[in-house]
Write a protein that holds these residues in place. Sequence first.
Motif, PDB file in Angstrom:
ATOM      1  N   ALA A 156      50.699 111.223 122.837  1.00  0.00           N
ATOM      2  CA  ALA A 156      51.585 112.309 123.252  1.00  0.00           C
ATOM      3  C   ALA A 156      52.510 112.732 122.115  1.00  0.00           C
ATOM      4  CB  ALA A 156      52.391 111.875 124.467  1.00  0.00           C
ATOM      5  N   LEU A 157      53.079 111.755 121.423  1.00  0.00           N
ATOM      6  CA  LEU A 157      53.958 112.071 120.281  1.00  0.00           C
ATOM      7  C   LEU A 157      53.190 112.771 119.168  1.00  0.00           C
ATOM      8  CD1 LEU A 157      56.120 108.809 120.066  1.00  0.00           C
ATOM      9  CD2 LEU A 157      56.896 111.082 120.725  1.00  0.00           C
ATOM     10  N   LEU A 158      51.971 112.335 118.926  1.00  0.00           N
ATOM     11  CA  LEU A 158      51.146 112.959 117.886  1.00  0.00           C
ATOM     12  C   LEU A 158      50.844 114.415 118.230  1.00  0.00           C
ATOM     13  CD1 LEU A 158      49.536 112.483 115.255  1.00  0.00           C
ATOM     14  CD2 LEU A 158      47.570 111.861 116.676  1.00  0.00           C
ATOM     15  N   PHE A 159      50.459 114.673 119.466  1.00  0.00           N
ATOM     16  CA  PHE A 159      50.183 116.042 119.899  1.00  0.00           C
ATOM     17  C   PHE A 159      51.445 116.891 119.837  1.00  0.00           C
ATOM     18  CE2 PHE A 159      46.010 116.248 122.399  1.00  0.00           C
ATOM     19  CZ  PHE A 159      45.407 115.346 121.537  1.00  0.00           C
ATOM     20  N   LEU A 160      52.570 116.300 120.219  1.00  0.00           N
ATOM     21  CA  LEU A 160      53.831 117.033 120.203  1.00  0.00           C
ATOM     22  C   LEU A 160      54.202 117.442 118.783  1.00  0.00           C
ATOM     23  CD1 LEU A 160      56.303 117.977 121.903  1.00  0.00           C
ATOM     24  CD2 LEU A 160      57.344 115.770 121.373  1.00  0.00           C
ATOM     25  N   MET A 161      54.071 116.526 117.835  1.00  0.00           N
ATOM     26  CA  MET A 161      54.425 116.828 116.445  1.00  0.00           C
ATOM     27  C   MET A 161      53.483 117.866 115.829  1.00  0.00           C
ATOM     28  SD  MET A 161      55.644 113.208 114.738  1.00  0.00           S
ATOM     29  CE  MET A 161      54.091 112.383 115.089  1.00  0.00           C
ATOM     30  N   VAL A 162      52.174 117.716 116.090  1.00  0.00           N
ATOM     31  CA  VAL A 162      51.195 118.597 115.449  1.00  0.00           C
ATOM     32  C   VAL A 162      51.215 120.001 116.057  1.00  0.00           C
ATOM     33  CG1 VAL A 162      48.743 118.982 115.022  1.00  0.00           C
ATOM     34  CG2 VAL A 162      49.704 116.689 114.748  1.00  0.00           C
ATOM     35  N   GLY A 173      58.777 121.206 125.101  1.00  0.00           N
ATOM     36  CA  GLY A 173      58.952 120.540 126.380  1.00  0.00           C
ATOM     37  C   GLY A 173      59.493 121.465 127.445  1.00  0.00           C
ATOM     38  N   LEU A 174      59.901 120.849 128.546  1.00  0.00           N
ATOM     39  CA  LEU A 174      60.445 121.523 129.728  1.00  0.00           C
ATOM     40  C   LEU A 174      59.351 122.275 130.489  1.00  0.00           C
ATOM     41  CD1 LEU A 174      63.809 122.896 128.319  1.00  0.00           C
ATOM     42  CD2 LEU A 174      63.416 120.739 129.519  1.00  0.00           C
ATOM     43  N   GLY A 175      59.610 122.516 131.772  1.00  0.00           N
ATOM     44  CA  GLY A 175      58.653 123.236 132.600  1.00  0.00           C
ATOM     45  C   GLY A 175      58.903 124.723 132.640  1.00  0.00           C
ATOM     46  N   LEU A 194      52.492 124.058 130.340  1.00  0.00           N
ATOM     47  CA  LEU A 194      51.682 123.036 131.003  1.00  0.00           C
ATOM     48  C   LEU A 194      50.512 122.577 130.139  1.00  0.00           C
ATOM     49  CD1 LEU A 194      50.991 121.475 133.713  1.00  0.00           C
ATOM     50  CD2 LEU A 194      49.556 123.454 134.272  1.00  0.00           C
ATOM     51  N   ILE A 195      50.017 123.441 129.273  1.00  0.00           N
ATOM     52  CA  ILE A 195      48.771 123.170 128.553  1.00  0.00           C
ATOM     53  C   ILE A 195      48.848 121.895 127.719  1.00  0.00           C
ATOM     54  CG2 ILE A 195      47.275 124.019 126.707  1.00  0.00           C
ATOM     55  CD1 ILE A 195      47.680 126.825 127.766  1.00  0.00           C
ATOM     56  N   LEU A 196      49.877 121.754 126.903  1.00  0.00           N
ATOM     57  CA  LEU A 196      49.942 120.599 125.993  1.00  0.00           C
ATOM     58  C   LEU A 196      50.080 119.276 126.739  1.00  0.00           C
ATOM     59  CD1 LEU A 196      49.730 119.948 123.046  1.00  0.00           C
ATOM     60  CD2 LEU A 196      52.205 120.160 122.826  1.00  0.00           C
ATOM     61  N   PRO A 197      50.978 119.137 127.717  1.00  0.00           N
ATOM     62  CA  PRO A 197      50.992 117.890 128.485  1.00  0.00           C
ATOM     63  C   PRO A 197      49.676 117.631 129.218  1.00  0.00           C
ATOM     64  CG  PRO A 197      53.003 119.130 128.876  1.00  0.00           C
ATOM     65  CD  PRO A 197      52.088 120.031 128.113  1.00  0.00           C
ATOM     66  N   GLU A 271      55.228 112.901 130.816  1.00  0.00           N
ATOM     67  CA  GLU A 271      56.337 113.725 131.292  1.00  0.00           C
ATOM     68  C   GLU A 271      57.633 113.387 130.574  1.00  0.00           C
ATOM     69  OE1 GLU A 271      54.873 114.574 135.902  1.00  0.00           O
ATOM     70  OE2 GLU A 271      56.620 113.324 135.499  1.00  0.00           O
ATOM     71  N   GLN A 272      57.823 112.132 130.255  1.00  0.00           N
ATOM     72  CA  GLN A 272      59.052 111.747 129.561  1.00  0.00           C
ATOM     73  C   GLN A 272      59.079 112.302 128.141  1.00  0.00           C
ATOM     74  OE1 GLN A 272      61.543 110.467 131.006  1.00  0.00           O
ATOM     75  NE2 GLN A 272      62.865 110.016 129.264  1.00  0.00           N
ATOM     76  N   ILE A 273      57.951 112.255 127.465  1.00  0.00           N
ATOM     77  CA  ILE A 273      57.897 112.722 126.081  1.00  0.00           C
ATOM     78  C   ILE A 273      58.008 114.247 126.008  1.00  0.00           C
ATOM     79  CG2 ILE A 273      56.379 112.928 124.064  1.00  0.00           C
ATOM     80  CD1 ILE A 273      55.411 110.099 124.706  1.00  0.00           C
ATOM     81  N   PHE A 274      57.364 114.931 126.939  1.00  0.00           N
ATOM     82  CA  PHE A 274      57.401 116.397 126.938  1.00  0.00           C
ATOM     83  C   PHE A 274      58.523 116.954 127.819  1.00  0.00           C
ATOM     84  CE2 PHE A 274      52.992 115.578 125.681  1.00  0.00           C
ATOM     85  CZ  PHE A 274      52.850 116.459 124.627  1.00  0.00           C
TER      86      PHE A 274
END
Length: 331
Positions: A156-162, A173-175, A194-197, A271-274
């Motif tokens: 999740a962290l890797l996807f978030l950073m990239v 993040g956030l909905g 929603l897509i990335l999470p 959900e916590q990371i995003f």
Amino acid sequence: MLKNEKLLKFLGRKLVRFIILLIVVILLSFILIDMSPINPVKTYIANLGVASPEKIATLEAYWGVNEPITTKMINWLTNILHGDLGTSLIFRAPVINVITERFTASLVLMLTSWLFSGVIGFILGVIAGFKKDTIIDKAIKVYCYILQSAPTFWIALLFLMVFAVYLGWFPTGLGVPVGTLSEHVTFWDWLHRLILPMITLSVVGIASITLYTRDKLIEVMNSDYFLFAKARGEMGWDLIIRHGIRNILLPAITIQFLGFSELFGGTVLVEQIFTYPGIGQAAVAAGLNSDVPLLLGIVIFSAIFVYCGNLIADILYNFVDPRIKEGEENE
């Protein structure tokens, strides 16, 4: 008629087991939380600021902090039987309302990722099984082994950073966008967040269904009826579709339903990371902020959710596919 009686007997057994499981989960969760340093009074006072001794005593009496654990447990169980899970300290709302609202958001995330991981995992498993021992099969297996060994939060962290930080394709993040009311959010704004999470959560679940489908297809390819069809001149993908996929599809769906527990656990981390406003983030917030009523309510609800997934898998395993024997009859 006999099959209906068998199904009713099966469901009756499952209902009894579910009631026992739920009672054990409720009692064990209550005891563990009561023994932990979690204190709702301290949390409430911290939010208020300065509180007089009289106010503290009133709050302790309201929460039953100084009562014996048996008394607290009986009171709590009595409230549950009346449909009252208490009031959340964080959200200042009934726990059942918070869980309903948060679970609605989580359900969309879990269902989309569950379907995506199931479809992609099944397709990759069929390809790997059909191309057994080729470079394609080896590449898919390496991909699955890496996913199985990598922690969910790391992916999740890797996807978030990239994809969110470096490339900027998705929000971090956030909905819904900051400062926007939920009723003013468009479908595309919601889908964009929603897509990335969803992709992150589905990627984690692909490995198990892929490896299982691959092994089942190889098993089918070595069966007598498959070899007979091959001897008649059938070959290639037509042979796989006619005699392979239809014999491994239902077992693959069954395994997918059995993954509900892993799906729910992965949802909490994703959900916590995003910072996705779902039931997982609410569970973490309840634990960190000593929101005992909400935490206990989520524990009960998660147990029901996971058990329902396992029940569907058992029904598929024992009744939908007549080739699979019910192991419980031999017990």
